[in-house]
Scaffold this motif. Sequence first.
Motif: not given
Length: 169
Positions: A40-41, A46, A29, A69, A36, A24, A21, A26
């Motif tokens: 988010w986030p 963040l 994640v 989450i 996602s 960032q 996160a 994705t």
Amino acid sequence: MKLQTNRLLLIPLNLDLIDAAARQDTGAVEAMGYKSNGEWPGPDFLEALPYFREQLIRNNGTRGFDSWIIVEQDTQEIVGGIGFTGDPDPDGRIELGFATNDSRRRKGYCYEAAQALLEWAQKHEEVRLITARCGHDNTGSKRVLSKLGFQADSQDEELIYWIYPASKG
């Protein structure tokens, strides 16, 4: 540790998810099994990630009084975040915070997730008071907190401070 509601799963953050996160990332994640849409986030979350990372390291994992989450069960999409700002203080006080992705607002996710997390927290003897705060102009959070049963306790120029009267204490 995981909480389940009719539509949602609440899952505590772990270090891998925090790191993905924070970057960032994705793809990372999604490699963990979550979907996602890139929202988010959010910026506030963040900014808080280093704090939650430090908390997990200090506690050697989650005790649940940190960040979770909010995952939509049907899609496995992360639709927001919820949690507490840390373990209960010496007076048994914890503070609740929550946010949903912009595209997922006004669907009842924060209310549903917060209801489950409040029930979880009240099962812990060390929790005697649950608080929250939000900006004066945050009508969504004010609506959710009121619906949950929080009562406005005080305010300053920036924030309204809420207490959960059903808490022990």
